[in-house]
Design a protein around this motif. Structure first.
Motif, PDB file in Angstrom:
ATOM      1  N   LEU A 189      57.729  32.799  80.710  1.00  0.00           N
ATOM      2  CA  LEU A 189      58.514  31.978  81.783  1.00  0.00           C
ATOM      3  C   LEU A 189      58.519  30.393  81.351  1.00  0.00           C
ATOM      4  O   LEU A 189      59.543  29.823  81.788  1.00  0.00           O
ATOM      5  CB  LEU A 189      58.177  32.253  83.136  1.00  0.00           C
ATOM      6  N   ILE A 190      57.591  30.041  80.483  1.00  0.00           N
ATOM      7  CA  ILE A 190      57.395  28.645  80.261  1.00  0.00           C
ATOM      8  C   ILE A 190      58.675  28.008  79.905  1.00  0.00           C
ATOM      9  O   ILE A 190      58.972  27.046  80.396  1.00  0.00           O
ATOM     10  CB  ILE A 190      56.404  28.442  79.349  1.00  0.00           C
ATOM     11  N   ALA A 191      59.252  28.352  78.744  1.00  0.00           N
ATOM     12  CA  ALA A 191      60.380  27.797  78.074  1.00  0.00           C
ATOM     13  C   ALA A 191      61.604  27.947  79.051  1.00  0.00           C
ATOM     14  O   ALA A 191      62.400  26.737  79.198  1.00  0.00           O
ATOM     15  CB  ALA A 191      60.801  28.567  76.813  1.00  0.00           C
ATOM     16  N   LEU A 192      61.757  28.552  79.675  1.00  0.00           N
ATOM     17  CA  LEU A 192      62.959  28.765  80.785  1.00  0.00           C
ATOM     18  C   LEU A 192      62.688  27.848  81.823  1.00  0.00           C
ATOM     19  O   LEU A 192      63.660  27.064  82.055  1.00  0.00           O
ATOM     20  CB  LEU A 192      63.270  30.147  81.112  1.00  0.00           C
ATOM     21  N   VAL A 193      61.628  28.037  82.567  1.00  0.00           N
ATOM     22  CA  VAL A 193      61.537  27.145  83.660  1.00  0.00           C
ATOM     23  C   VAL A 193      61.243  25.434  83.447  1.00  0.00           C
ATOM     24  O   VAL A 193      61.623  24.812  83.992  1.00  0.00           O
ATOM     25  CB  VAL A 193      60.159  27.647  84.484  1.00  0.00           C
ATOM     26  N   THR A 194      60.524  25.276  82.304  1.00  0.00           N
ATOM     27  CA  THR A 194      60.490  23.760  82.033  1.00  0.00           C
ATOM     28  C   THR A 194      61.635  23.181  81.545  1.00  0.00           C
ATOM     29  O   THR A 194      61.973  22.023  81.942  1.00  0.00           O
ATOM     30  CB  THR A 194      59.384  23.750  80.982  1.00  0.00           C
ATOM     31  N   ASN A 195      62.514  23.944  80.981  1.00  0.00           N
ATOM     32  CA  ASN A 195      63.598  23.357  80.196  1.00  0.00           C
ATOM     33  C   ASN A 195      64.780  23.440  81.473  1.00  0.00           C
ATOM     34  O   ASN A 195      65.381  22.328  81.337  1.00  0.00           O
ATOM     35  CB  ASN A 195      64.438  24.456  79.136  1.00  0.00           C
ATOM     36  N   VAL A 196      64.704  24.371  82.365  1.00  0.00           N
ATOM     37  CA  VAL A 196      65.869  24.168  83.338  1.00  0.00           C
ATOM     38  C   VAL A 196      65.352  23.003  84.291  1.00  0.00           C
ATOM     39  O   VAL A 196      66.274  22.118  84.710  1.00  0.00           O
ATOM     40  CB  VAL A 196      65.740  25.553  84.322  1.00  0.00           C
ATOM     41  N   GLY A 200      67.573  19.802  84.740  1.00  0.00           N
ATOM     42  CA  GLY A 200      68.094  19.245  85.803  1.00  0.00           C
ATOM     43  C   GLY A 200      67.649  18.002  86.492  1.00  0.00           C
ATOM     44  O   GLY A 200      68.654  17.452  86.906  1.00  0.00           O
ATOM     45  N   ALA A 201      66.433  17.681  86.245  1.00  0.00           N
ATOM     46  CA  ALA A 201      66.082  16.337  86.613  1.00  0.00           C
ATOM     47  C   ALA A 201      66.912  15.357  85.866  1.00  0.00           C
ATOM     48  O   ALA A 201      67.351  14.306  86.130  1.00  0.00           O
ATOM     49  CB  ALA A 201      64.670  16.208  86.349  1.00  0.00           C
ATOM     50  N   LEU A 202      67.185  15.673  84.633  1.00  0.00           N
ATOM     51  CA  LEU A 202      67.800  14.641  83.691  1.00  0.00           C
ATOM     52  C   LEU A 202      69.350  14.349  84.015  1.00  0.00           C
ATOM     53  O   LEU A 202      69.753  13.526  84.152  1.00  0.00           O
ATOM     54  CB  LEU A 202      67.666  15.045  82.219  1.00  0.00           C
ATOM     55  N   ALA A 203      69.894  15.593  84.365  1.00  0.00           N
ATOM     56  CA  ALA A 203      71.358  15.569  84.897  1.00  0.00           C
ATOM     57  C   ALA A 203      71.597  14.599  86.112  1.00  0.00           C
ATOM     58  O   ALA A 203      72.315  14.117  86.189  1.00  0.00           O
ATOM     59  CB  ALA A 203      71.811  16.969  84.865  1.00  0.00           C
TER      60      ALA A 203
END
Length: 220
Positions: A189-196, A200-203
């Protein structure tokens, strides 16, 4: 009768945007897609993660060869990739390959902490960063005129400090959350959750940034 000519978007700015899009694609999206594709095919976590590390390395080397120089970002990225491979070969624990995500986030957090420090010490980081953007968009004279507002415009100074503080706080906070997730989430789950979470925060931050710059007339 004079015919108004439409100006093309600045070529330098377009190059910067394209370079950043390529970085996201080849250093984030492609490795993540490869990882989940291999996992769906039944490949072990270790090999799927190693493939994601190895697939990003050729792109980083290509950017160095293309630009004919090793900039700080490329150097950090390449060193993290090499260290990840070395640690991965020394251990059969797949989490050693995921640790690079935490290191990368920590570097972003350090940058955010530095931005916060500049709010109170010296001139805010967004003055330096904004001047660089202004030079790409407007040339040296335009950049000098934009940065020169610091000496004469109190609202400009306040706005840059607020903007710098916002960026610093979000980058530092995101880094802390990212590192916690890397060390606590199941590996799949790390890649998916951390990137989302990160994008999301960056957007949201970029949306606020654009709105605030227009509101306070800070656009470089």
């Amino acid at each position: 009768m004079m015919i108004e000519q439409k100006t093309e978007p600045d070529a330098g700015l377009r190059r910067v945007v394209r370079a950043n899009v390529r970085n996201v694609v080849f250093e984030v999206i492609v490795p993540m897609a490869l990882f989940y594709g291999l996992r769906a095919a039944g490949v072990s976590q270790w090999w799927a993660l190693m493939a994601g590390v190895l697939v990003a390395a050729p792109y980083v080397l290509w950017t160095i060869a293309r630009n004919r120089k090793v900039d700080l970002v490329a150097l950090v990225t390449l060193s993290v990739l090499v260290l990840s491979v070395v640690l991965g070969l020394l251990s059969d624990d797949p989490r050693t390959l995921v640790i690079r995500e935490g290191w990368t986030a920590a570097l972003g957090g350090l940058f955010g902490a530095w931005m916060l420090v500049t709010v109170f010490v010296g001139r805010p980081a967004q003055l330096t960063l904004g001047r660089t953007i202004a030079e790409v968009k407007r040339g040296a004279e335009g950049a000098d005129a934009w940065a020169g507002r610091w000496d004469t415009d109190a609202r400009f100074r306040r706005g840059l400090r607020v903007n710098t503080a916002a960026w610093g706080a979000v980058l530092l906070g995101s880094a802390v959350v990212h590192i916690v997730l890397v060390y606590t989430l199941p590996i799949d789950l790390i890649a998916l959750v951390t990137n989302v979470a990160w994008f999301g925060a960056l957007a949201l931050l970029i949306a606020w940034h654009v709105w605030y710059l227009r509101k306070e007339n800070l656009d470089a």
